[in-house]
Design a protein around this motif. Structure first.
Motif, PDB file in Angstrom:
ATOM      1  N   LYS A   1       0.856  -1.191   0.000  1.00  0.00           N
ATOM      2  CA  LYS A   1       0.000   0.000   0.000  1.00  0.00           C
ATOM      3  C   LYS A   1       0.889   1.236   0.000  1.00  0.00           C
ATOM      4  CE  LYS A   1      -3.828   2.268   2.422  1.00  0.00           C
ATOM      5  NZ  LYS A   1      -4.763   2.212   3.576  1.00  0.00           N
ATOM      6  N   HIS A   2       0.755   2.048  -1.057  1.00  0.00           N
ATOM      7  CA  HIS A   2       1.533   3.277  -1.189  1.00  0.00           C
ATOM      8  C   HIS A   2       0.623   4.450  -0.832  1.00  0.00           C
ATOM      9  CE1 HIS A   2       4.380   6.189  -2.622  1.00  0.00           C
ATOM     10  NE2 HIS A   2       5.211   5.266  -3.071  1.00  0.00           N
ATOM     11  N   THR A   3       0.810   5.009   0.369  1.00  0.00           N
ATOM     12  CA  THR A   3      -0.080   6.065   0.855  1.00  0.00           C
ATOM     13  C   THR A   3       0.028   7.358   0.044  1.00  0.00           C
ATOM     14  OG1 THR A   3      -0.033   5.122   3.070  1.00  0.00           O
ATOM     15  CG2 THR A   3      -0.748   7.412   2.871  1.00  0.00           C
ATOM     16  N   PRO A   4       1.237   7.893  -0.210  1.00  0.00           N
ATOM     17  CA  PRO A   4       1.327   9.152  -0.975  1.00  0.00           C
ATOM     18  C   PRO A   4       0.790   9.038  -2.397  1.00  0.00           C
ATOM     19  CG  PRO A   4       3.342   8.764   0.250  1.00  0.00           C
ATOM     20  CD  PRO A   4       2.544   7.506   0.329  1.00  0.00           C
ATOM     21  N   LEU A   5       1.087   7.923  -3.074  1.00  0.00           N
ATOM     22  CA  LEU A   5       0.656   7.758  -4.462  1.00  0.00           C
ATOM     23  C   LEU A   5      -0.711   7.097  -4.585  1.00  0.00           C
ATOM     24  CD1 LEU A   5       3.997   6.723  -6.223  1.00  0.00           C
ATOM     25  CD2 LEU A   5       2.985   9.006  -5.959  1.00  0.00           C
TER      26      LEU A   5
ATOM     27  N   ASP B   1      14.311   0.227  -0.289  1.00  0.00           N
ATOM     28  CA  ASP B   1      13.511  -0.295   0.816  1.00  0.00           C
ATOM     29  C   ASP B   1      14.425  -0.951   1.836  1.00  0.00           C
ATOM     30  OD1 ASP B   1      11.294  -0.927   2.334  1.00  0.00           O
ATOM     31  OD2 ASP B   1      10.168  -1.736   0.637  1.00  0.00           O
ATOM     32  N   ASN B   2      13.890  -1.142   3.034  1.00  0.00           N
ATOM     33  CA  ASN B   2      14.520  -1.932   4.086  1.00  0.00           C
ATOM     34  C   ASN B   2      13.489  -2.942   4.562  1.00  0.00           C
ATOM     35  OD1 ASN B   2      17.298  -0.755   4.715  1.00  0.00           O
ATOM     36  ND2 ASN B   2      16.007   1.086   4.740  1.00  0.00           N
ATOM     37  N   LEU B   3      13.688  -4.183   4.207  1.00  0.00           N
ATOM     38  CA  LEU B   3      12.749  -5.251   4.527  1.00  0.00           C
ATOM     39  C   LEU B   3      13.256  -6.066   5.707  1.00  0.00           C
ATOM     40  CD1 LEU B   3      12.151  -6.477   0.862  1.00  0.00           C
ATOM     41  CD2 LEU B   3      10.668  -4.948   2.182  1.00  0.00           C
ATOM     42  N   PHE B   4      12.301  -6.623   6.466  1.00  0.00           N
ATOM     43  CA  PHE B   4      12.635  -7.466   7.611  1.00  0.00           C
ATOM     44  C   PHE B   4      11.860  -8.778   7.487  1.00  0.00           C
ATOM     45  CE2 PHE B   4      12.898  -3.028   8.849  1.00  0.00           C
ATOM     46  CZ  PHE B   4      14.205  -2.952   9.333  1.00  0.00           C
ATOM     47  N   ARG B   5      12.530  -9.865   7.840  1.00  0.00           N
ATOM     48  CA  ARG B   5      11.898 -11.183   7.743  1.00  0.00           C
ATOM     49  C   ARG B   5      12.097 -11.948   9.044  1.00  0.00           C
ATOM     50  NH1 ARG B   5      14.531 -10.494   2.861  1.00  0.00           N
ATOM     51  NH2 ARG B   5      13.096 -10.199   1.104  1.00  0.00           N
ATOM     52  N   LEU B   6      11.064 -12.699   9.412  1.00  0.00           N
ATOM     53  CA  LEU B   6      11.103 -13.583  10.568  1.00  0.00           C
ATOM     54  C   LEU B   6      10.469 -14.905  10.161  1.00  0.00           C
ATOM     55  CD1 LEU B   6       9.876 -11.111  13.341  1.00  0.00           C
ATOM     56  CD2 LEU B   6      12.236 -11.823  12.933  1.00  0.00           C
ATOM     57  N   GLY B   7      10.994 -15.995  10.683  1.00  0.00           N
ATOM     58  CA  GLY B   7      10.396 -17.276  10.342  1.00  0.00           C
ATOM     59  C   GLY B   7      11.175 -18.437  10.909  1.00  0.00           C
ATOM     60  N   GLY B   8      10.893 -19.604  10.372  1.00  0.00           N
ATOM     61  CA  GLY B   8      11.551 -20.810  10.853  1.00  0.00           C
ATOM     62  C   GLY B   8      11.478 -21.920   9.840  1.00  0.00           C
ATOM     63  N   ALA B   9      12.162 -23.018  10.155  1.00  0.00           N
ATOM     64  CA  ALA B   9      12.199 -24.172   9.254  1.00  0.00           C
ATOM     65  C   ALA B   9      12.207 -25.460  10.064  1.00  0.00           C
ATOM     66  CB  ALA B   9      13.424 -24.106   8.343  1.00  0.00           C
ATOM     67  N   TYR B  10      11.732 -26.527   9.425  1.00  0.00           N
ATOM     68  CA  TYR B  10      11.695 -27.847  10.046  1.00  0.00           C
ATOM     69  C   TYR B  10      12.317 -28.863   9.101  1.00  0.00           C
ATOM     70  CZ  TYR B  10       9.910 -32.246  11.927  1.00  0.00           C
ATOM     71  OH  TYR B  10       9.811 -33.508  12.426  1.00  0.00           O
ATOM     72  N   LEU B  11      13.278 -29.618   9.601  1.00  0.00           N
ATOM     73  CA  LEU B  11      13.953 -30.645   8.807  1.00  0.00           C
ATOM     74  C   LEU B  11      13.152 -31.935   8.880  1.00  0.00           C
ATOM     75  CD1 LEU B  11      16.571 -31.137   7.140  1.00  0.00           C
ATOM     76  CD2 LEU B  11      17.568 -32.061   9.235  1.00  0.00           C
TER      77      LEU B  11
ATOM     78  N   THR C   1       5.784   3.798   1.566  1.00  0.00           N
ATOM     79  CA  THR C   1       6.042   4.198   0.171  1.00  0.00           C
ATOM     80  C   THR C   1       6.683   3.079  -0.669  1.00  0.00           C
ATOM     81  OG1 THR C   1       8.176   5.117   0.864  1.00  0.00           O
ATOM     82  CG2 THR C   1       6.310   6.630   0.793  1.00  0.00           C
ATOM     83  N   PRO C   2       6.135   1.892  -0.736  1.00  0.00           N
ATOM     84  CA  PRO C   2       4.894   1.444  -0.097  1.00  0.00           C
ATOM     85  C   PRO C   2       5.182   0.632   1.163  1.00  0.00           C
ATOM     86  CG  PRO C   2       5.506  -0.096  -1.786  1.00  0.00           C
ATOM     87  CD  PRO C   2       6.594   0.949  -1.769  1.00  0.00           C
ATOM     88  N   SER C   3       4.108   0.352   1.918  1.00  0.00           N
ATOM     89  CA  SER C   3       4.202  -0.636   2.993  1.00  0.00           C
ATOM     90  C   SER C   3       4.146  -2.027   2.348  1.00  0.00           C
ATOM     91  CB  SER C   3       3.054  -0.466   3.979  1.00  0.00           C
ATOM     92  OG  SER C   3       1.811  -0.676   3.331  1.00  0.00           O
ATOM     93  N   VAL C   4       4.837  -2.976   2.955  1.00  0.00           N
ATOM     94  CA  VAL C   4       4.923  -4.328   2.381  1.00  0.00           C
ATOM     95  C   VAL C   4       4.584  -5.355   3.456  1.00  0.00           C
ATOM     96  CG1 VAL C   4       6.439  -6.063   1.347  1.00  0.00           C
ATOM     97  CG2 VAL C   4       6.666  -3.655   0.692  1.00  0.00           C
ATOM     98  N   LEU C   5       3.748  -6.308   3.107  1.00  0.00           N
ATOM     99  CA  LEU C   5       3.470  -7.449   3.967  1.00  0.00           C
ATOM    100  C   LEU C   5       3.382  -8.685   3.087  1.00  0.00           C
ATOM    101  CD1 LEU C   5       2.817  -8.688   6.722  1.00  0.00           C
ATOM    102  CD2 LEU C   5       0.388  -8.243   6.242  1.00  0.00           C
ATOM    103  N   SER C   6       4.217  -9.666   3.392  1.00  0.00           N
ATOM    104  CA  SER C   6       4.247 -10.887   2.587  1.00  0.00           C
ATOM    105  C   SER C   6       4.407 -12.094   3.500  1.00  0.00           C
ATOM    106  CB  SER C   6       5.415 -10.842   1.590  1.00  0.00           C
ATOM    107  OG  SER C   6       5.516 -12.058   0.861  1.00  0.00           O
ATOM    108  N   VAL C   7       3.667 -13.163   3.195  1.00  0.00           N
ATOM    109  CA  VAL C   7       3.748 -14.407   3.957  1.00  0.00           C
ATOM    110  C   VAL C   7       4.001 -15.543   2.973  1.00  0.00           C
ATOM    111  CG1 VAL C   7       2.533 -15.998   5.492  1.00  0.00           C
ATOM    112  CG2 VAL C   7       2.125 -13.522   5.680  1.00  0.00           C
TER     113      VAL C   7
END
Length: 316
Positions: free
Chosen positions: A47-51, A233-243, A261-267
């Motif tokens: 979501k890009h608020t200014p544009l 942009d500066n993105l941050f990720r959190l998560g995990g893995a299972y073997l 500009t824009p906000s990012v959310l990804s799963v």
């Protein structure tokens, strides 16, 4: 995930070595004659608020990795394909417009080579008298393994995910480092220069820290910076893995940023699987020593009048 749980003395390991669930690349290769596939579908919303526009859709990131000729060498194909809808609220007439898009956000092929491995031929001598001494921080772990990558990125004509006019093949280079610390901690650093020589040339850094609780579970945190004239942009990720098995890994992660500009959310959800055709090389020096020792034992038995290892045969 693997490197956070076992000691490293070679490229090939008995357990899959995946770059997932983050997007950074390990300094180590998969091993000679190992073919590995890594992929993960994801949902994304921007979501890009200014544009005054929004993007929602889905995609898949994927990689194919193959170890060839040397333990230090890896060939790989990597990419991200996205299908989304851009909703524009900026129309002066008050009408909302929608634009459906689909293309590769990136698609590259290249080779990675390990140029320095501090763990090679390293002797891990535990202190048999002190548990705490074995868990103590090792200053030598600050010296990372280092690999270099060289490849090419391909962009199709009229790709909506890159700057206008960017198309064709452009160079891509990377430096990847990796530190393995006691207690199941691993730190990976990537410095990337992509689409070199184009108007959309970008510089990226990726910092990934992982921690394993046991040989099967791992969590991670990641910071990903992108800087170019077209997008930053500066993105941050959190998560995990299972073997799941020695050749199969499952993972999940969430990606977000801290701007509009824009906000990012990804799963995303992902998996990695390897076809292991690796064969260990025979150490001819050690084999020779074993043969010599066997000959000495046989000679000693003949000298003592013993021709059989079975005492019943000797009595008879």
């Amino acid at each position: 995930m693997l490197f956070s749980s076992v000691g490293i003395h070679a490229q090939y390991t008995d357990v899959i070595n995946s770059n997932r669930p983050g997007v950074s690349r390990s300094a180590f290769a998969v091993g000679v004659n190992v073919l590995q596939f890594e992929a993960g579908p994801y949902f994304v919303k921007e979501k890009h608020t200014p544009l005054k526009y929004e993007v929602s859709g889905f995609g898949v990131d994927f990689a194919a990795r193959f170890g060839l000729f040397f333990e230090q060498l890896e060939l790989n194909l990597e990419g991200t394909y996205q299908n989304d809808k851009l909703t524009n609220y900026r129309s002066t007439s008050g009408l909302v417009t929608e634009d459906k898009r689909a293309n590769f956000k990136n698609l590259s092929i290249g080779a990675k080579y390990l140029i320095y491995d501090p763990y090679k031929n390293a002797e891990d001598k535990p202190n048999l008298y002190s548990y705490h001494a074995n868990r103590r921080f090792q200053w030598k772990s600050l010296i990372p393994a280092v690999s270099i990558y060289a490849g090419a990125t391909y962009d199709t004509t009229d790709n909506p995910y890159v700057a206008p006019g960017i198309e064709g093949i452009s160079p891509k280079v990377m430096i990847a480092t990796q530190n393995n610390f006691n207690g199941g901690w691993v730190f990976v650093l990537n410095l990337i220069k992509d689409r070199i020589g184009t108007d959309d040339s970008d510089f990226q850094y990726i910092l990934t820290l992982t921690h394993s609780f046991d040989p099967q579970w791992v969590i991670f945190g990641e910071a990903h910076g992108i800087s170019s004239d077209f997008y930053a942009d500066n993105l941050f990720r959190l998560g995990g893995a299972y073997l799941w098995t020695s050749n199969f890994q499952l993972d999940t992660a969430v990606t977000f940023n801290a701007k509009d500009t824009p906000s990012v959310l990804s799963v995303n959800l992902g998996a990695s699987y390897r076809f292991d055709f690796h064969e260990d090389k025979i150490d001819t020096y050690q084999e020779g020593d074993a043969a010599k020792e066997s000959r000495r034992n046989k000679s000693r038995k003949r000298r003592d009048g013993i021709q059989s290892d079975n005492i019943d045969d000797i009595i008879r």
